[in-house]
Design an enzyme around this catalytic site. Sequence first.
Site, PDB file in Angstrom:
ATOM      1  N   GLU A  16      40.648  39.929  38.993  1.00  0.00           N
ATOM      2  CA  GLU A  16      41.537  39.584  37.989  1.00  0.00           C
ATOM      3  C   GLU A  16      41.918  38.237  38.106  1.00  0.00           C
ATOM      4  O   GLU A  16      42.152  37.306  36.908  1.00  0.00           O
ATOM      5  CB  GLU A  16      42.638  40.597  37.969  1.00  0.00           C
ATOM      6  CG  GLU A  16      42.786  42.080  37.562  1.00  0.00           C
ATOM      7  CD  GLU A  16      42.048  42.686  38.630  1.00  0.00           C
ATOM      8  OE1 GLU A  16      41.917  42.471  39.716  1.00  0.00           O
ATOM      9  OE2 GLU A  16      41.788  44.114  38.212  1.00  0.00           O
ATOM     10  N   HIS A  39      50.205  52.298  40.207  1.00  0.00           N
ATOM     11  CA  HIS A  39      49.737  52.568  38.543  1.00  0.00           C
ATOM     12  C   HIS A  39      50.666  52.859  37.571  1.00  0.00           C
ATOM     13  O   HIS A  39      49.959  53.339  36.490  1.00  0.00           O
ATOM     14  CB  HIS A  39      48.501  53.691  38.695  1.00  0.00           C
ATOM     15  CG  HIS A  39      47.204  53.146  39.382  1.00  0.00           C
ATOM     16  ND1 HIS A  39      47.113  52.758  40.849  1.00  0.00           N
ATOM     17  CD2 HIS A  39      45.884  52.753  39.019  1.00  0.00           C
ATOM     18  CE1 HIS A  39      45.929  52.445  40.979  1.00  0.00           C
ATOM     19  NE2 HIS A  39      45.360  52.473  39.931  1.00  0.00           N
TER      20      HIS A  39
END
Lengths: 326, 337
Positions: free
Chosen positions: A60, A129
């Site tokens: 990322e 998450h």
Amino acid sequence: MPVISYREAVRQALDEEMARDENVFIMGEEVGEYNGAYKVTQGLLDKYGPERVRDTPITEEGFAGIGIGAAMVGMRPVVEFMTFNFAFMAIDQIINNAAKMRHMSGGQIALPIVFRGPNGPAEYLSSQHSQACQTFYVHCPGLQVVAPSTPYDAKGLLKTAIRGNNPVIFLEAELMYSWQGEVPTEEYLIPFGQAAVRREGNDVTLIGYGKPMKLVENAAALLAEEGVEAEVIDLRSLRPLDEQAVYRSVRKTNRCVIVDESWPVCSVASYVGWLVSKNCFDVLDAPVECVTSEDVPMPYNHALELAVQPSVEKIVSAARRVLYKE
Amino acid sequence: MPTQKNDTAGGYQRQGSLEIDADLMVRLLRQMVLIRRFEEASAQMYGLRKIGGFCHLYIGQEAVAVGAIATLDLTKDYVLTAYRDHGHALACGMDPGVCMAELYGKITGCSRGKGGSMHLFDVAHHMYGGNGIVGGHIPVATGVGLKIRMKKEDGVVLCFFGDGAIHQGAFHESLNLAKVWKLPVVYICENNQYGMGTDYRRVSAVHDLSLHGVSYNIPGKQVDGMNVLAVYAAVHEAVARARQESEPTLLEAKTYRYKGHSMSDPGKYRTKEEVEEYRRQDPILILQRHMLEQRVGDEKLFNAIDEDVKQIVRDAITFAEQSPAPGLETIYEDIYA
């Protein structure tokens, strides 16, 4: 008017802007051959090829920074994060580079880049998450942050984001992708910084944005059954923020409840609450109420995770409190 | 420190098949002397509190930026570096007055007094910072390479960073993608041997930092960063590979900074003897000696260059001194396009 899903609305915006401007390209994990972790980019690889629908490794920080570099010299990247939970790996790039490059170059550089993906609680995912990450970005000058709650808004705001010349954080949600809504076939754009009045009413203002808007509208419907006419404001754009739309409504209703699925500390809710308290102090008939996530990481157990988040009941209850009915 | 063996012939320095003529040597010398004098003036002005904050001087490392950037065509090539950036900005052609004005925080500075020493930008000369987070600009430089590749241009990117940056994930993520996507980026690690106060040998699993290219199938090479002609030759070769084959390269330029990490660092982690030893390998003296041997320069030329450069730096200081401060109304400017 055609009814399409939120997922399809985002996909249409990407498709139309890629067709319109060859400098627009997509990159991220699984965006190409896999057709998107949530199928948002489905079919775009076939249409535009691997140069413009670029699969990345799971890096990322690397691909966010590469997008920033490309944007700095004239490309218009749309960087997909599989979820904003993973964007924390890239937050240095977003905060220190994307948001600051124009400033620290004295205005020499523009950064037309969009970081998009699902944000906020999903289901059965626990705390890494399933969290609302918007506050980290809304906090930072130099970024623009939008959180569309309908397919119509998602398409119009994403097209504006891609055509703009600033870094944009574009917040979707896993649980919203299948939501349906009317989206016209003819082209339209929605400017940033314009809230939408979803329902008119004179008794209390309910303010929200993003996924919880459905809860807010359901709460307003329940309140109407007991004779309370709530005005519902969807902020849509968090930075820039349409303060005047908020004040107009609160000056009419004299009561305000803000709904935000992020944690309460230093949140959009607490900031808007401060603005309302400061700028509508004379007209408020009750203290501002906030309905937010509980101040805890998200638990896995479903009953617990639901208890942590805003709900229709909590919103109705908060509205009753500012009306002194509870 | 590795030294490169150079063949010499006539009035030319030969580096492989590359010819470096007298004009280029004079240009390289002049730029190195400009950076040296500029940095000395920066230190003075810092002492007088005209310049504040973190100010990282480039003295000792001049050969790296000068030798590397001299290989570029900045109408199509790009440079990005970290926060020890005065030398790179000047080598890219930033006006020394504009540069000094930025250090002073004046409105006439390249970043209108908003960037300071660590954030020098000169888009007209394709110098894209001046980046303050160790390693954070390496993906950004890689992204500039991606644009070149996607637009089918024939430019290249030089990405400078220090030995302290090479262990950051951002570096490794960038090299991986530069190879996978065939990006025309030359990564230049300026190993000045200390990441702030930490000897790189204490924190690096391998001491030949050019080996870090191996994991990514990127050629890596060490180069004597005190020898501007060696730097020029190595970067020239890497730039040619980037331009013609769109392949990245990793270079480790072995260099040394004479001053502390920043102006606030007395540098007590090094011995005086060590610093003195490197001063004897000064990049300016090395080039001057070579030019004397090659009879393409003499003391008279060197003195003339120095006098000329000193005047440029004096003018830069005058410009910075006389420039207005930014008005308070500029606070909200330059944030959104």
